[in-house]
Design an enzyme around this catalytic site. Sequence first.
Site: not given
Ligand code: NVA
Ligand code: CP
Length: 309
Positions: A220, A134, A260, A288, A131, A104
Site C-alpha cells: 500500500d 477492502q 488496494c 469492492r 479498512h 470514511r
Molecule cells: N492506507 C491508505 C489506503 C487508501 C485506500 C490510506 O489510508 O490513505
Molecule cells: N482502495 C480504496 O479504498 O480506494 P479509494 O480511496 O479510491 O476509495
Amino acid sequence: MRPRHFLTLSDLTTEELRFLIRRGRELKRLRDHGTAHESLRGKVLGMVFEKSSTRTRVSFEAGMAQLGGSAVFLSPRDSQLGRGEPIEDTARVLSRMLDVVMIRTFGHDKLERFAEHSRVPVINGLSDSHHPCQLLADIQTYVEHRGEIGGRMVAWIGDGNNMCNSYIEAAGRYHFQLRVGSPEGFEPDHALIRDIGEGRVDICRDPMDAVRGADLVVTDVWASMGQEDEQSERERVFAPYRVTAAMMAEAAGDALFMHCLPAHRGEEVDADVIDGPHSVVWDEAENRLHAQKALLEFLLLGDTAAAAD
Ligand code: NVA
Ligand code: CP
C-alpha cells in the site's frame, strides 16, 4: 434491537465473513449474467466522506443503485459536520432518515461514537486504523483466483497502516498466516497482533524474509491520507520496501500481487509488478462493488436475501 455494524472485521464471525465472500461471488455472477437483483429497493445509504475516495464512493453508490436503492453523499465541506455539529447528533439525525451509513474518516473513535448513537448499521469506509471493506474484496479476489485462503501465506510489505491492521484481523478470521515486512517504528498495532492475530502474524525486518514462499504479496502507499507532511521522510525509510520483480521472484511461483489502490509506481511498487503477470489489482478493485453489495444485504436483510434467490 441494536443494529449490526461493520467497523472492523472483528464485528463479524468467521462464518459470517465466509458467507460474505460466497455471496459477493454470487452477486457478481448475477451482474455478469445481466440478471436484475433489487433486494434493497427503497433503501437509502448515507456516505460520509471526510477523506478523498474513488473506489469506495463509486462502489457503494453503484452497488446501492444496482440493488434497487440509492445513496446520499455527504462531506464536511457541504454539511454541518464541517461547522462543528457533534458526531453524536449527526448520528442520531442521519440514522432516523437513512437505512445504513458508511463513513470514511480519520480517528477510528469517531466511527465508534457514530455507531454508538446510530439506529442503523454503520460501515467503516476507511479510518486511520482499519479498512475492512477492502479486505472483503481482497479475500474474494484471492478465492476467485486460487481457492481457499485458509492455510496460505500472505506477505504484507511496507507501512503497518490501516490496511495492514485489517490484514491482521483477516488472518485471525480467515485462518491464514501473515508475515509483515515493515521498518522499525512503522509496525502495525501490536495489541491487535496479540489479541486478534491468534499466533498467525510474524513481523520481519527484511522484506525478502517476509515474501519468501508467499502465496499473496500485498502493499500500500507509504504515506496514507493525513500523512502527506511525512511523504519525503517516509520515502527515505521505506525505500528498501518497494515491491520489485526481484522480491516477487522470492514468493511462490503462482503468487498473486494486490494493492488496494491508488498506487504510486516507482514508490511502493514497481510498474513491472503492478502491471505484470502476478497482479490482480483490477479484479481486486472491481470486487469492492460485489463484496460491499453482499455486506449491505447482510447488514440490512441478514442472510435471508441469499436464501430468497
Ligand atoms: N492506507 C491508505 C489506503 C487508501 C485506500 C490510506 O489510508 O490513505
Ligand atoms: N482502495 C480504496 O479504498 O480506494 P479509494 O480511496 O479510491 O476509495
